[in-house]
Structure formats: C-alpha cells, structure tokens
Design an enzyme around this catalytic site. Structure first.
Site, PDB file in Angstrom:
ATOM      1  N   GLU A  77       0.806  -1.222   0.000  1.00  0.00           N
ATOM      2  CA  GLU A  77       0.000   0.000   0.000  1.00  0.00           C
ATOM      3  C   GLU A  77       0.844   1.279   0.000  1.00  0.00           C
ATOM      4  O   GLU A  77       0.474   2.260  -0.644  1.00  0.00           O
ATOM      5  CB  GLU A  77      -0.919  -0.005   1.233  1.00  0.00           C
ATOM      6  N   ASP A  78       1.968   1.257   0.679  1.00  0.00           N
ATOM      7  CA  ASP A  78       2.709   2.504   0.921  1.00  0.00           C
ATOM      8  C   ASP A  78       4.100   2.582   0.300  1.00  0.00           C
ATOM      9  O   ASP A  78       4.823   3.550   0.556  1.00  0.00           O
ATOM     10  CB  ASP A  78       2.846   2.740   2.430  1.00  0.00           C
TER      11      ASP A  78
END
Length: 187
Positions: A77-78
């Site tokens: 996600e990051d």
C-alpha cells in the site's frame, strides 16, 4: 501450490539463511526507508515493528507467516513493493495476507473501505489478527491527537468485530480480542 509456497519459512530460510520474520524486517525497513509517521518525526518502520510486536507479545501469536506479514503489512500500500515481490521473497501465504491488508486506492474512499473490509472478512485469520494489531497500534499512537481520536476508536472496534469469528479456533485471536477490549476500556 508449490511446497515452498506452503512453507514460506523454508523458502525464505533457503534464500537468506535466517528466520522468515527477520528477512521480512530487513525487507520492510528498506521498503519504508525515509518514510515518517503522521507526526513528521517517527520513522514509519516503527509502526510495522510495533504491530508485529503486538501480534507476537500481546496477542501471543507465534505463526511465522503471520509475523512476517505483520512486518510487511503496509509495503504494498505505501511503497513500490507489489504482490509478486512479497510472494517471491516470502511465499504465497504471506503475500495473500499482505494483499488482504492493502486498500485499493483506485476506488473512491467509501467503496474502498467496503471492499477492504469485505476482503478482510474472506481472508485468512492471520490477516484479521494483523488488522487488529494495526488498529491497536494506531489507537495507542494517535489517541493523544484529538483530531484522530474518534477515527482510531472506530477502527479498533471494527477490527474487534472482524476478529470475533476467529476466537473459537485461534488462541491468538482470543488474546487479541481481550487486549483490544481492555485498551478500549482504558480510554
């Protein structure tokens, strides 16, 4: 499914010569390099490490795939990491947990949250336990921030609801629920 995918511990140890969680810690530290938490000071990697310690020490989980996925839970996600990177390094069970813990940022926010919680409900119990550890850590980290208080309480309650069905079959889930409920009772 290959034998290595079923046994991520063996696959990672064969490549690195060290425990799965240790290889995951190094991978996550490199992936999150230079990122900081919302306070602008704390290195981001502190969060995945705290989540993993919560899952292991507070919830009592000793499952190596769960601990590796906890350390890696925000990498897709990051960071620039993708599912194939995780699967190649740590095996399918870890990659599937991390993928279940990854929000689809292409969806509008309201739809994104429904999709995310729907996927978590269908995921392996370890993904839900990690989500509880994530919500637990965010609650502890942000409760002093008045603008984050309601959001962290709601997310911890949502994570408790996700884990409830797992409690009869998994001691770590029972312990996690107890710890999270105690934490909410202290606020």
């Amino acid at each position: 499914m290959s034998a290595a995918a079923r046994r991520p511990k063996a696959a990672a140890r064969a490549r690195s010569g060290r425990p799965l969680w240790q290889a995951a810690a190094s991978f996550a530290a490199r992936a999150h390099l230079h990122q900081v938490r919302k306070d602008g000071r704390t290195p981001y990697i502190a969060h995945p490490f705290r989540v993993t310690l919560t899952v292991a020490q507070v919830f009592g989980c000793r499952d190596e795939a769960a601990l590796a996925a906890a350390i890696l839970h925000d990498t897709i996600e990051d960071t620039q990491t993708d599912y194939d990177d995780i699967e190649g390094q740590f095996g399918r069970p870890v990659a599937e947990c991390v993928a279940a813990l990854t929000k689809n940022m292409l969806l509008p926010e309201a739809q994104r949250e429904r999709d995310y919680y729907g996927r978590l409900r269908r995921a392996d119990w370890r993904a839900r336990l990690i989500k509880l550890g994530d919500a637990y850590d965010n609650f502890c980290d942000r409760i002093a921030m008045p603008d984050q208080r309601r959001k962290t309480i709601k997310r911890l309650r949502d994570a408790i609801d996700l884990v409830k069905p797992d409690a009869p079959a998994h001691e770590a889930s029972r312990r996690g629920l107890e710890a999270a409920r105690r934490l909410l009772g202290r606020r």
